[in-house]
Every structure is written in structure tokens, then in C-alpha cells.
Design a protein around this motif. Structure first.
Motif, PDB file in Angstrom:
ATOM      1  N   MET A 263      -7.053  -3.460  -7.656  1.00 45.34           N
ATOM      2  CA  MET A 263      -7.775  -2.869  -6.901  1.00 45.34           C
ATOM      3  C   MET A 263      -8.129  -2.949  -5.141  1.00 45.34           C
ATOM      4  O   MET A 263      -8.219  -3.728  -5.251  1.00 45.34           O
TER       5      MET A 263
ATOM      6  N   ILE B 298      -0.485   8.404  -9.009  1.00 42.21           N
ATOM      7  CA  ILE B 298      -1.364   7.530  -9.914  1.00 42.21           C
ATOM      8  C   ILE B 298      -0.898   7.709 -11.091  1.00 42.21           C
ATOM      9  O   ILE B 298      -0.770   6.875 -12.029  1.00 42.21           O
TER      10      ILE B 298
ATOM     11  N   GLY C  17      -2.446  -2.320  -5.383  1.00 40.75           N
ATOM     12  CA  GLY C  17      -3.386  -1.043  -4.468  1.00 40.75           C
ATOM     13  C   GLY C  17      -3.390  -0.100  -3.456  1.00 40.75           C
ATOM     14  O   GLY C  17      -2.466  -0.178  -2.979  1.00 40.75           O
ATOM     15  N   ASP C  18      -4.382   0.775  -2.813  1.00 40.09           N
ATOM     16  CA  ASP C  18      -4.661   1.585  -2.442  1.00 40.09           C
ATOM     17  C   ASP C  18      -3.562   2.704  -2.580  1.00 40.09           C
ATOM     18  O   ASP C  18      -2.425   2.512  -2.230  1.00 40.09           O
TER      19      ASP C  18
ATOM     20  N   THR D 264      -4.112   5.915  -2.410  1.00 43.30           N
ATOM     21  CA  THR D 264      -4.514   7.378  -2.541  1.00 43.30           C
ATOM     22  C   THR D 264      -5.136   7.144  -0.777  1.00 43.30           C
ATOM     23  O   THR D 264      -4.945   6.456  -0.430  1.00 43.30           O
TER      24      THR D 264
ATOM     25  N   ASP E 254       0.785  -0.487  -0.283  1.00 47.51           N
ATOM     26  CA  ASP E 254       0.044  -0.149   0.118  1.00 47.51           C
ATOM     27  C   ASP E 254       0.922   1.481  -0.174  1.00 47.51           C
ATOM     28  O   ASP E 254       1.867   1.233   0.605  1.00 47.51           O
TER      29      ASP E 254
ATOM     30  N   MET F  35      -8.923   3.561 -12.429  1.00 47.75           N
ATOM     31  CA  MET F  35      -9.218   2.703 -11.536  1.00 47.75           C
ATOM     32  C   MET F  35     -10.221   2.064 -11.467  1.00 47.75           C
ATOM     33  O   MET F  35     -10.607   0.950 -10.816  1.00 47.75           O
TER      34      MET F  35
ATOM     35  N   HIS G  26      -7.916   9.262 -14.459  1.00 49.51           N
ATOM     36  CA  HIS G  26      -7.740   9.357 -13.114  1.00 49.51           C
ATOM     37  C   HIS G  26      -8.660   7.655 -12.446  1.00 49.51           C
ATOM     38  O   HIS G  26      -8.925   6.254 -12.357  1.00 49.51           O
TER      39      HIS G  26
ATOM     40  N   HIS H 103      -9.382   1.202  -1.296  1.00 47.51           N
ATOM     41  CA  HIS H 103      -8.877   2.759  -1.104  1.00 47.51           C
ATOM     42  C   HIS H 103      -9.899   3.401  -2.596  1.00 47.51           C
ATOM     43  O   HIS H 103     -10.068   4.123  -2.500  1.00 47.51           O
ATOM     44  N   GLU H 104      -9.150   2.723  -3.758  1.00 48.91           N
ATOM     45  CA  GLU H 104      -9.420   2.965  -4.799  1.00 48.91           C
ATOM     46  C   GLU H 104     -11.272   2.654  -4.329  1.00 48.91           C
ATOM     47  O   GLU H 104     -12.050   3.796  -5.516  1.00 48.91           O
TER      48      GLU H 104
ATOM     49  N   HIS I 268      -5.567  -7.484  -3.118  1.00 43.91           N
ATOM     50  CA  HIS I 268      -5.722  -5.767  -2.038  1.00 43.91           C
ATOM     51  C   HIS I 268      -5.560  -6.896  -0.427  1.00 43.91           C
ATOM     52  O   HIS I 268      -4.803  -6.185   0.672  1.00 43.91           O
TER      53      HIS I 268
ATOM     54  N   LEU J 244     -13.707   6.363  -5.505  1.00 44.42           N
ATOM     55  CA  LEU J 244     -14.468   6.354  -6.376  1.00 44.42           C
ATOM     56  C   LEU J 244     -16.536   6.611  -6.105  1.00 44.42           C
ATOM     57  O   LEU J 244     -16.812   7.047  -6.872  1.00 44.42           O
TER      58      LEU J 244
END
Length: 360
Positions: A166, A145, A132-133, A135, A97, A218, A214, A169-170, A234, A174
Motif C-alpha cells: 500500500m 493496476i 506502492g504508488d 496511480t 513507484d 487496493m 480495483h 497514493h492508493e 512504501h 481510495l
């Protein structure tokens, strides 16, 4: 929002927009030089380390896990089936992460020789997987990203690849962008993606810089992949089994769910992929085997749950423990079948970039 003197442990409750009439977070510098968020650590209502049935992420995530809760298993490397590298393929690397810590990511990639001093792909035919993760919690999720997207093109041009999974946090970002304040049925009352995003480290600067490309990137990420005998996911949860009996089925279901754009359906998927610790303690190895038997692979590699929490080695919240959480590398557990890759960069741990196979 925070526990006052003399109050009991923070309890699970639904986050509503009432919580955010004032700025939800003020960045502070923690004892180890990282930006911290107040109350990042919360205990379950009963004070246990286990995620309760029906868990819903309307509370700040990551309960404190006391040392000794994780079952330590001595593993004989000779007893493990060694995953095989594909013929002619370059070296395989995985990244835990990142959570917006762009500078730490660049440094870790440079240390492994994957990018050069200018930040360009320098690893030829090597293969790089992000778990993944990208952000939330850290200062520059969009920058992360952008870097991953650029490296994907540069690696492909060099005959290698840079790919990403994925993370929860994605899904959260979203949802916050698409649904905002739209109420969803959280299982613990009414919640919103916007409130949950803020509560779990959402950064206004990321939202302000978020663009259509972006979002499209995602939304198209796979949730599960198998590479060289490693099952890459993830989250350390068996919830993937709810979405299909093959890797292709899971990935198709996740993408189709996002395409339907139903707030409640997307929330349920986010909630399930936010569950953690399925591979710890008694029964953990069997949980891993249930995924391996369904999707293939000899060992599972995951992020999501920081290694300091899996080990109970968390830094002091009052700054007395100046050393911080000690993470030297991935954590191998569940009878040697699981490899945890979240080094806890958000708590001044280590952002892990690891070549596979690893020596244990």
C-alpha cells in the motif's frame, strides 16, 4: 496556485474545491518527453528541506532539496549482515513507484526478464514486490493496476509470486473515490480527499475507469512486509510505528481503518504515510533501526521519496538541463541500512526494477 513573478515561495495552505472550478491540470510535455504537472515542486514555508512537524499533504508534495542536504556515508559491504534468500525460493525483485507510467513499467520488467514480449509472466518461481504508488501523475494508473493484478495470477500459477504494498497514493485514490468532497480535519484547516487527489496528480481518466475490483484490491494491500531479511515499506517514515508493534498488527490496523470508512481517520493515516525523509541526514540510521528492531529485517527498502530529491539532483524546471535527473539504480544510505527505490519516473528519472540482494 502558481508562483508569479516577484512573489515569495509557495506556502503551505489547505486545498479546497475553490481551487478546482477550472480543470486543475493541463498536461504538458516536459523537457525530457514526460508529462509534467505545473508546480509539482514546492518549497516548505521556511525554505528548508525538512518536513515540518504536523505536515499535512494539502500542498503539492516534494520540496526541493539542495545538494549537500543528504548525508553521504561510505559503506563497507563486509560490515553489513547479508539478508538470506529463503531455501528453494526464486529470485527476489522489488519495483519502485510507477505512478501511471505503464509503458516504462513494461519495458523495465522486460529488461529484467520478468515478463516476455507479450507482457506475460516469464520469470518462473521469481518473487516480485511492488512498493506502492501505482496511480496519479502518470497517464495510465488503472492500466498499471490491471497489469499487476494479472501478473499476480500468472506468477502464482508458475510457482512464484507478484505482490504489492500500500502506497500513500492508493490511500489517496481510495479516499477520493469514497469520500470525495467530504470535509476532513487536515490539521491545517478544512481539506477534502478530492482536492488533495487533484493537487497531487490525480487523473480523471483513472477515476473514470476505477472499478469495484480495483478498489477492493487496493484496500486489501499490506503496508509492511519482511522478505529475506529486507523490510519492505512504501514510505521513508517511522509513522508505521503508530499502527502496531508487529508487521501483522500494522497490516491489520491499516485494513481495519479502511473498513471503518471514517473520513477523518483515513485522512490521518494518509497524512502520516505521506511524510518522508525520516532516514536522511543525522539520526536517519537510528530511525531505520527503530523500524528494523520492531518489525525485523536487516535492511529497509522503500519508495515514495524520489532518489533525485534525496540526492539533490533534480532537473531544471525551465528545461535548460537537457540531461534530466540521473538515476542509475537504487540509492543506498543511512549507514547502508536503507535502499531507496523511487527513481523519479515522474520527473523523467528511471523506473527501477531491482533484484535483491544488490551489490554496493
Amino acid at each position: 496556485m502558481t508562483q508569479g513573478a516577484g512573489q515569495g515561495p509557495e506556502v503551505e495552505r489547505t486545498a479546497t474545491l475553490r481551487d478546482f472550478r477550472v480543470p486543475a491540470y493541463v498536461h504538458e510535455t516536459g523537457p525530457y518527453g514526460h508529462s509534467t504537472l505545473p508546480g509539482d515542486v514546492a518549497r516548505p514555508l521556511d525554505g528548508s528541506a525538512d518536513v515540518p512537524e504536523g505536515y499535512t499533504p494539502t500542498q503539492r508534495d516534494l520540496p526541493v532539496i539542495n545538494r549537500g542536504d543528504t548525508l553521504q556515508v561510505s559503506v563497507d559491504p563486509a560490515s553489513l549482515a547479508a539478508p538470506q534468500q529463503g531455501e528453494g525460493a526464486g529470485a527476489l525483485y522489488v519495483v519502485g513507484d510507477v505512478h501511471g507510467y505503464l509503458d516504462e513499467l513494461v519495458a523495465a520488467l522486460q529488461q529484467q526478464g520478468l515478463i516476455d514480449a507479450a507482457g506475460n509472466w516469464s520469470a518462473g518461481t521469481s518473487r516480485l514486490w511492488f512498493l506502492g504508488d501505482f496511480t496519479d501523475r502518470g497517464p495510465d494508473g488503472i492500466g498499471v493496476i490491471d497489469l499487476v493484478m494479472r501478473l499476480s495470477a500468472e506468477a502464482a500459477a508458475a510457482g512464484g509470486y507478484c505482490k504489492a504494498l500500500m502506497g500513500n497514493h492508493e490511500l489517496l485514490l481510495l479516499g477520493a473515490k469514497r469520500f470525495g468532497d467530504t470535509p476532513v480535519n487536515s490539521g491545517a484547516g478544512t481539506a477534502t480527499f478530492q482536492a488533495a487527489w487533484l493537487l497531487n496528480g490525480g487523473q480523471k481518466t483513472d477515476m473514470d475507469r476505477l472499478q469495484d475490483h480495483h478498489l477492493q484490491w487496493m484496500a486489501r494491500l499490506d503496508a509492511v512486509e519482511e522478505v529475506d531479511g529486507y523490510l519492505l515499506v512504501h514510505s521513508d517514515t517511522t509513522a508505521y510505528l503508530d499502527y502496531g508493534d508487529s508487521i501483522e498488527a500494522v497490516n491489520d490496523t491499516v485494513r481495519e481503518t479502511l473498513t471503518r470508512n471514517d473520513a477523518d481517520e483515513c485522512w490521518d493515516m494518509f497524512r502520516k504515510f505521506t511524510k518522508r525523509f525520516s532516514f536522511r541526514d543525522e539520526g536517519g540510521a537510528d530511525a531505520v533501526r527503530s523500524l528494523l528492531n520492531t518489525y525485523g529485517g536487516a535492511r529497509i527498502v522503500h519508495g515514495h521519496s524520489p532518489i533525485p530529491y534525496l540526492l539533490g539532483e533534480v532537473g531544471s524546471e525551465d528545461g535548460e538541463d537537457s540531461a534530466g535527473p540521473v538515476v542509475e539504480g537504487p540509492h543506498v544510505y543511512a549507514d547502508g541500512l536503507a535502499i531507496a527505490m523511487d527513481g523519479g519516473v515522474t520527473m523523467a528519472g528511471k523506473l527501477l526494477v531491482q533484484q535483491l540482494p544488490l551489490d554496493i
